[in-house]
Design a protein around this motif. Structure first.
Motif, PDB file in Angstrom:
ATOM      1  N   ALA A  37      32.907  51.543  22.698  1.00 51.54           N
ATOM      2  CA  ALA A  37      31.399  51.614  22.006  1.00 51.54           C
ATOM      3  C   ALA A  37      31.308  50.579  21.476  1.00 51.54           C
ATOM      4  O   ALA A  37      29.960  50.359  20.799  1.00 51.54           O
ATOM      5  N   GLU A  38      31.692  49.357  21.262  1.00 48.49           N
ATOM      6  CA  GLU A  38      31.204  48.131  20.619  1.00 48.49           C
ATOM      7  C   GLU A  38      30.885  46.951  21.843  1.00 48.49           C
ATOM      8  O   GLU A  38      30.538  46.232  20.983  1.00 48.49           O
ATOM      9  N   LEU A  39      31.144  47.642  22.985  1.00 50.98           N
ATOM     10  CA  LEU A  39      30.973  46.415  23.814  1.00 50.98           C
ATOM     11  C   LEU A  39      29.525  45.920  23.883  1.00 50.98           C
ATOM     12  O   LEU A  39      29.175  44.945  23.984  1.00 50.98           O
ATOM     13  N   ALA A  40      28.242  46.549  23.869  1.00 47.35           N
ATOM     14  CA  ALA A  40      27.609  46.756  24.959  1.00 47.35           C
ATOM     15  C   ALA A  40      27.200  45.778  23.029  1.00 47.35           C
ATOM     16  O   ALA A  40      25.682  45.067  23.585  1.00 47.35           O
ATOM     17  N   MET A  41      26.795  46.322  22.311  1.00 41.61           N
ATOM     18  CA  MET A  41      26.914  45.908  21.046  1.00 41.61           C
ATOM     19  C   MET A  41      26.935  44.331  21.014  1.00 41.61           C
ATOM     20  O   MET A  41      26.096  43.136  20.462  1.00 41.61           O
ATOM     21  N   LEU A  42      27.805  44.195  21.374  1.00 39.30           N
ATOM     22  CA  LEU A  42      28.973  42.601  21.227  1.00 39.30           C
ATOM     23  C   LEU A  42      28.422  41.748  21.788  1.00 39.30           C
ATOM     24  O   LEU A  42      27.931  40.842  21.861  1.00 39.30           O
ATOM     25  N   ALA A  43      27.674  42.424  23.047  1.00 36.77           N
ATOM     26  CA  ALA A  43      27.500  41.960  24.464  1.00 36.77           C
ATOM     27  C   ALA A  43      25.395  40.865  23.765  1.00 36.77           C
ATOM     28  O   ALA A  43      25.087  40.150  23.945  1.00 36.77           O
TER      29      ALA A  43
END
Length: 245
Positions: free
Chosen positions: A235-241
């Motif tokens: 769930a955090e991967l896209a936001m981190l990218a």
């Protein structure tokens, strides 16, 4: 069926003996377990020293290392075949919720899973080995199910209440619950007056709602939780990218 058995309570633990005896009735079993209690060892490998393997009078192999060491050595050097299944336990006490991160019992099964072999970790909910024969009989029932519908390999975490076999509730598919943070360390002094610290007991249940392993076992049911290794917080991967763009 060929089954490799390990644990984290050591090769002399009653839970290991009961499990091996129960499974020997349905499979060819070999036991490779730690030489002493390694509870809380998690997935640690001994990389700072060589390991020795000895065979006890009862036929069990014991290793001067962690549960993960035991399975790793068995699969990569000791055995001349690939087991069909690896089971771990039966642990003296529950491995539910956050316990699975620290558990040597779960870690032994996890090591097999990483090698592509189906694996099951078995624990009794309470300490003391009460009704261990019933737990071993239930473990055999679970192994005989084979779980052909699951993706292979699978990794299952099973917790069995300390009850007579006839009193055990149904098998329930569960998710991991959660605990509060552990209790504070226990401070003491050694004979020379130096401060020492004992790790405190685990915290109380934070999430023991319906569907969790805590909830199922509290009702006398046998909890079976499928585990996975991928720790990615998807769930955090896209936001981190986006933040790194």
């Amino acid at each position: 069926m060929r089954i490799l058995i390990s644990n984290d309570d050591g090769y002399l633990a009653p839970g290991l003996a009961a499990l091996a005896d129960a499974l020997a009735a349905i499979a060819e079993v070999v036991v490779v377990a730690p030489d002493s209690n390694r509870s809380g060892a998690s997935n640690s490998l001994s990389l700072d020293r060589p390991l020795s393997v000895q065979q006890a009078a009862n036929g069990c192999y014991f290793v001067n290392g962690t549960p993960t060491d035991c399975v790793h050595v068995a699969l990569t050097g000791l055995l001349d075949y690939r087991p069909d299944l690896v089971v771990s336990g039966i642990n003296n006490g529950q491995n539910m919720g956050d316990d699975t991160l620290y558990s040597g019992t779960v870690a032994a099964a996890t090591e097999a899973y990483l090698f592509g072999i189906p694996a099951i970790a078995f624990s009794q909910v309470d300490h003391g080995w009460q009704h261990i024969d019933a737990a071993a009989r239930m473990a055999r029932d679970i192994v005989q199910r084979r779980f052909d519908g699951l993706a292979s390999p699978f990794l299952l975490n099973v917790n069995i209440p300390n009850l007579p076999y006839e009193a055990l509730g149904p098998l329930r598919a569960t998710r991991l619950g959660r605990r509060h943070p552990s209790e504070p360390v226990i401070r003491a002094q050694d004979p020379r007056g130096r401060d020492i610290y004992w790790i405190g007991p685990p915290g109380a249940c934070l999430d023991a709602g319906e569907g969790t392993d805590f909830h199922a076992t509290a009702q006398g049911a046998v909890s079976i939780t499928p585990l996975q290794i991928d720790l990615t917080h998807k769930a955090e991967l896209a936001m981190l990218a986006r933040g790194l763009a």
